[in-house]
Design an enzyme around this catalytic site. Structure first.
Site: not given
Ligand code: NAD
Length: 314
Positions: A80, A89, A119-121, A123, A150-152, A231
């Site tokens: 992401g 947003r 998992a990406t937001n 989500v 839910t775990a939290r 996180t």
């Molecule tokens: P990060 O920036 O550390 O990692 C994102 C990775 O995605 C980077 O390595 C980047 O190079 C890669 N990327 C970007 N574009 C890409 C593409 N087109 N193809 C392949 N790879 C690509 O971010 P993070 O901290 O690892 O967070 C990742 C996502 O997870 C965020 O959207 C974040 O909000 C989300 N997240 C979700 C939860 C949840 O409960 N679902 C919890 C925490 C974070």
């Protein structure tokens, strides 16, 4: 399964927390790392491989390409882009939708026929986008939803009531975000309704504390981000939990994001609610008997998600 194979797309903090937890819990036999920053994926694979000598597994870990998805069982998407200064947003959502197009299209083209786990937001919306882009059946497109929330919740209730979280049955439902909520009418400690526990022990417990806990759960991510920018450990472990339920054909109940088809009066929206998970992905979405105000909260949350999705103009 003979060779449990996972492809991880996005080797950032969340992706690699998942990979590290997967290695330590022996969650698969083969783990392929893909990132737009190929060098990063290569470095992460090297780093994990150098820990293999201390691990109980002989997992095969390498940086790969989308062709490697062809015979994978699960593709986990943690890729992401982050919010830029002044960006709305919805603008962020549009950029992430483009990122997903560059991922989902080649994954499908590879011949992949397994399960997508997103998992990406945000989500719930990214999972709906994956469902629409892939053309996969809905039981094979899953979001992490409110699994982490839910775990939290269970951790905080366990701390308050001094009961092991395994004996606390309570869920966070709705959007993984601002409109999520706890349907307290469904909360049990062992087989005893939580409300009864409080009413029978008024000298020790209070209903007001539940509001405080719900607020803490909803704002946990913001608090952690304020303290350490992001996180990742909790969500990494939540992804492993979901994967174990799939690989071990567990029929476990987890609050993943799934597409609703009339449950709670909601249609087509991906949202977090208790679902039964097994080797087929989402086996069944539970239809809980919520109280009227709880159903309203869930429907309101679904409307927020549906409106954002429709504003996207994919
Ligand atoms: P990060 O920036 O550390 O990692 C994102 C990775 O995605 C980077 O390595 C980047 O190079 C890669 N990327 C970007 N574009 C890409 C593409 N087109 N193809 C392949 N790879 C690509 O971010 P993070 O901290 O690892 O967070 C990742 C996502 O997870 C965020 O959207 C974040 O909000 C989300 N997240 C979700 C939860 C949840 O409960 N679902 C919890 C925490 C974070």
């Amino acid at each position: 399964m003979d060779n449990r194979k996972i492809v991880l797309v996005g080797t950032g903090m969340v992706g690699m927390s998942f990979a590290y937890a997967a290695l330590n819990q022996n969650a698969c036999d083969e783990l392929v790392l893909i990132d737009i920053n190929r060098e990063r994926a290569v470095g992460e694979a090297m780093d994990l491989n150098h820990g293999l000598a201390f691990s109980k597994t002989s997992m095969k870990i390498y940086a790969g390409d989308y062709e490697n998805c062809a015979d994978a069982d699960i593709v986990v998407i943690c890729a992401g882009v982050n919010q830029k200064e002044g960006e709305s947003r919805l603008e962020l959502l549009s950029r992430n939708a483009k990122v997903f197009e560059s991922i989902v299209t080649p994954v499908v083209k590879s011949g992949f026929s397994g399960i997508f786990l997103v998992a990406t937001n945000p989500v719930d919306i990214m999972t709906r986008i994956t469902f629409e882009m892939s053309g996969f059946p809905q039981h094979k497109v899953i979001g992490t939803g409110t699994t982490l929330d839910t775990a939290r919740l269970r951790y905080m209730l366990s701390d308050y009531f001094e009961i092991n979280p395994r004996n606390i049955h309570a869920y966070v439902m709705g959007e993984h975000g601002d409109t999520e909520f706890v349907p307290w009418s469904q909360a049990l400690i062992s087989t005893k309704p939580l409300f009864d526990v409080i009413n029978h022990n008024k000298d020790r417990f209070s209903l007001e504390k539940l509001d405080e806990i719900e607020y803490m759960v909803r704002t946990s991510a913001q608090q952690i981000i304020k303290a350490k920018s992001a996180t990742y450990y909790g969500i990494g472990m939540a992804i492993v939990r979901i994967i174990n339920a799939i690989f071990q054909n567990e029929n476990s109940v987890l609050t993943v994001s799934s597409r609703l088809n009339g449950e709670y009066g909601i249609n087509d929206v991906y949202i977090g609610s208790p679902c039964i998970l097994n080797a087929s992905g989402i086996k069944h979405v539970l239809n809980l008997t919520l109280q009227r105000d709880e159903t309203k909260k869930l429907r309101d949350s679904a409307s927020v998600l549906d409106n954002s999705y429709k504003e996207l103009k994919l």
